[in-house]
Write a protein that holds these residues in place. Structure first.
Motif, PDB file in Angstrom:
ATOM      1  N   ASN A   1     -13.896  -2.007   0.739  1.00  0.00           N
ATOM      2  CA  ASN A   1     -13.423  -1.418   2.010  1.00  0.00           C
ATOM      3  C   ASN A   1     -14.586  -0.655   2.630  1.00  0.00           C
ATOM      4  O   ASN A   1     -15.219   0.162   1.932  1.00  0.00           O
TER       5      ASN A   1
ATOM      6  N   ARG B   1       0.802  -1.237   0.000  1.00  0.00           N
ATOM      7  CA  ARG B   1       0.000   0.000   0.000  1.00  0.00           C
ATOM      8  C   ARG B   1       0.834   1.287   0.000  1.00  0.00           C
ATOM      9  O   ARG B   1       0.513   2.236  -0.678  1.00  0.00           O
TER      10      ARG B   1
ATOM     11  N   LEU C   1     -12.481  20.508  -0.395  1.00  0.00           N
ATOM     12  CA  LEU C   1     -12.665  19.061  -0.578  1.00  0.00           C
ATOM     13  C   LEU C   1     -12.841  18.712  -2.044  1.00  0.00           C
ATOM     14  O   LEU C   1     -12.215  17.766  -2.542  1.00  0.00           O
TER      15      LEU C   1
ATOM     16  N   PHE D   1      -4.653   9.027  -8.144  1.00  0.00           N
ATOM     17  CA  PHE D   1      -4.654   7.737  -7.420  1.00  0.00           C
ATOM     18  C   PHE D   1      -4.861   6.575  -8.392  1.00  0.00           C
ATOM     19  O   PHE D   1      -4.092   5.622  -8.423  1.00  0.00           O
TER      20      PHE D   1
ATOM     21  N   HIS E   1      -4.224   9.691   7.003  1.00  0.00           N
ATOM     22  CA  HIS E   1      -3.885  10.282   5.706  1.00  0.00           C
ATOM     23  C   HIS E   1      -3.231  11.641   5.930  1.00  0.00           C
ATOM     24  O   HIS E   1      -3.452  12.305   6.943  1.00  0.00           O
TER      25      HIS E   1
ATOM     26  N   PHE F   1     -11.268   0.693   8.753  1.00  0.00           N
ATOM     27  CA  PHE F   1     -12.181  -0.004   7.834  1.00  0.00           C
ATOM     28  C   PHE F   1     -11.823  -1.478   7.717  1.00  0.00           C
ATOM     29  O   PHE F   1     -10.676  -1.874   7.893  1.00  0.00           O
TER      30      PHE F   1
ATOM     31  N   ILE G   1      -4.557  17.705   4.667  1.00  0.00           N
ATOM     32  CA  ILE G   1      -4.802  18.534   3.486  1.00  0.00           C
ATOM     33  C   ILE G   1      -5.254  19.897   3.980  1.00  0.00           C
ATOM     34  O   ILE G   1      -6.355  20.054   4.495  1.00  0.00           O
TER      35      ILE G   1
ATOM     36  N   GLN H   1      -5.839   3.744   9.154  1.00  0.00           N
ATOM     37  CA  GLN H   1      -4.960   4.551   8.286  1.00  0.00           C
ATOM     38  C   GLN H   1      -5.054   6.011   8.687  1.00  0.00           C
ATOM     39  O   GLN H   1      -6.144   6.508   8.977  1.00  0.00           O
TER      40      GLN H   1
ATOM     41  N   TRP I   1       1.791   2.740  -3.509  1.00  0.00           N
ATOM     42  CA  TRP I   1       0.907   3.394  -4.492  1.00  0.00           C
ATOM     43  C   TRP I   1      -0.035   4.430  -3.853  1.00  0.00           C
ATOM     44  O   TRP I   1      -0.556   5.288  -4.561  1.00  0.00           O
TER      45      TRP I   1
ATOM     46  N   VAL J   1     -16.751   9.005   0.434  1.00  0.00           N
ATOM     47  CA  VAL J   1     -15.930   9.377   1.595  1.00  0.00           C
ATOM     48  C   VAL J   1     -16.639  10.498   2.348  1.00  0.00           C
ATOM     49  O   VAL J   1     -16.879  11.564   1.782  1.00  0.00           O
TER      50      VAL J   1
ATOM     51  N   TYR K   1     -14.163   1.580 -10.029  1.00  0.00           N
ATOM     52  CA  TYR K   1     -13.815   2.008  -8.663  1.00  0.00           C
ATOM     53  C   TYR K   1     -14.905   2.951  -8.178  1.00  0.00           C
ATOM     54  O   TYR K   1     -15.162   3.981  -8.800  1.00  0.00           O
TER      55      TYR K   1
ATOM     56  N   PRO L   1     -16.102  13.129   5.074  1.00  0.00           N
ATOM     57  CA  PRO L   1     -14.901  13.685   5.696  1.00  0.00           C
ATOM     58  C   PRO L   1     -14.952  13.752   7.215  1.00  0.00           C
ATOM     59  O   PRO L   1     -13.956  14.093   7.849  1.00  0.00           O
TER      60      PRO L   1
END
Ligand SMILES: O=S(=O)(CCO)c1ccc(-c2ccc(C3CCCC3)c([C@@H]3C[C@@H]3c3ccccn3)c2)cc1
Length: 240
Positions: free
Chosen positions: A145, A82, A210, A221, A109, A122, A112, A107, A85, A199, A195, A201
């Motif tokens: 997920n 993971r 966002l 991604f 992240h 998850f 931002i 996780q 990528w 999400v 995909y 936030p």
């Protein structure tokens, strides 16, 4: 065998997400707008807010030559790849290994600006799907997920705002057998990738920020992840 308490939810959510991922963008209701296109990759989103927070559902469709759905799902599911990528990932912990195809992750992240840093808990499940219609057609593979609770890592207990997500990666391998009956090579396979992600936030973040993040990060991604799988598999035997 004794069922894990999460199993019924995993099974229900996987079936629900795969059903939706299989639907064409036209069948997924109205309001989808194409917001990114790059070669075979098309990304759609729907503008949606929950309690004033942007939760825009995203649906991306991509066709990548030279890889199979099993290979794509392996590299998406397996934690050991993971960091290679997932560029927005700051830290990942495996909280629980429920089985060889089901794990629970924590996780964090990268922050931002100006939003505060986010984390997510998850479960992740990988599954081969029977190819109902055409018997001899190649199988489909999926990774789903879905956010879940963790008593050891309660939401918003530390510096991070907990986000909530549901993600489905649905892969369909396509084989184009060579005319001259030579063995199948990577030139004869491709993978159709769908995909889907929603999400939440978790806490307030400016809608404009966002949406700009989503617009920048999602295409990056999917392109980076698929290029990574192509590069990792190019000199390996094909895994159907
Ligand atoms: O498909 S996965 O399960 C792969 C496992 O990692 C997954 C994908 C995306 C996220 C994610 C988590 C947080 C945030 C934001 C929300 C507010 C501030 C941080 C984002 C924003 C959308 C941007 C983003 C988009 C795509 C990829 C990475 N970043 C995405 C998490 C998991």
């Amino acid at each position: 065998a004794v069922q894990h308490p999460l199993w019924p939810e995993v099974d229900r959510v996987v079936k629900q997400q795969v059903t939706m991922a299989k639907m064409g963008i036209g069948e997924c209701g109205t309001g989808w707008q194409l917001f990114a296109e790059d070669g075979e990759m098309k990304m759609y989103r729907r503008e949606e807010e929950v309690d004033g927070m942007v939760v825009d559902p995203l649906k991306a469709v991509h066709v990548v030559k030279g890889i199979t759905g099993h290979e794509v799902c392996n590299y998406f599911f397996n934690p050991k790849y993971r960091y290679d990528w997932e560029t927005t990932l700051e830290h990942m912990t495996v909280l629980e290994t429920i089985s060889d195809d089901t794990m629970v992750f924590l996780q964090t992240h990268k922050r931002i600006w100006p939003a505060s840093q986010r984390d997510v808990v998850f479960w992740s499940h990988m599954r081969k799907l029977p190819n109902g219609q055409d018997r001899d057609g190649p199988d489909m593979w999926t990774v789903v997920n879905n956010s879940t609770e963790s008593s050891e890592h309660p939401a918003n207990a530390g510096k991070c705002v907990r986000i909530y997500l549901t993600v489905c990666l649905l892969c369909q391998t396509r084989v184009h057998p060579p005319k001259d009956g030579t063995p199948i090579s990577r030139d004869n396979v491709s993978c159709k990738i769908t995909y889907c992600s929603v999400v939440n936030p978790g806490g307030w973040a400016p809608a404009s920020v966002l949406r700009a993040v989503y617009k920048r990060e999602y295409p990056k991604f999917l392109k980076r992840f698929t290029a990574y799988v192509v590069n990792q598999t190019k000199n390996q035997p094909i895994l159907f």
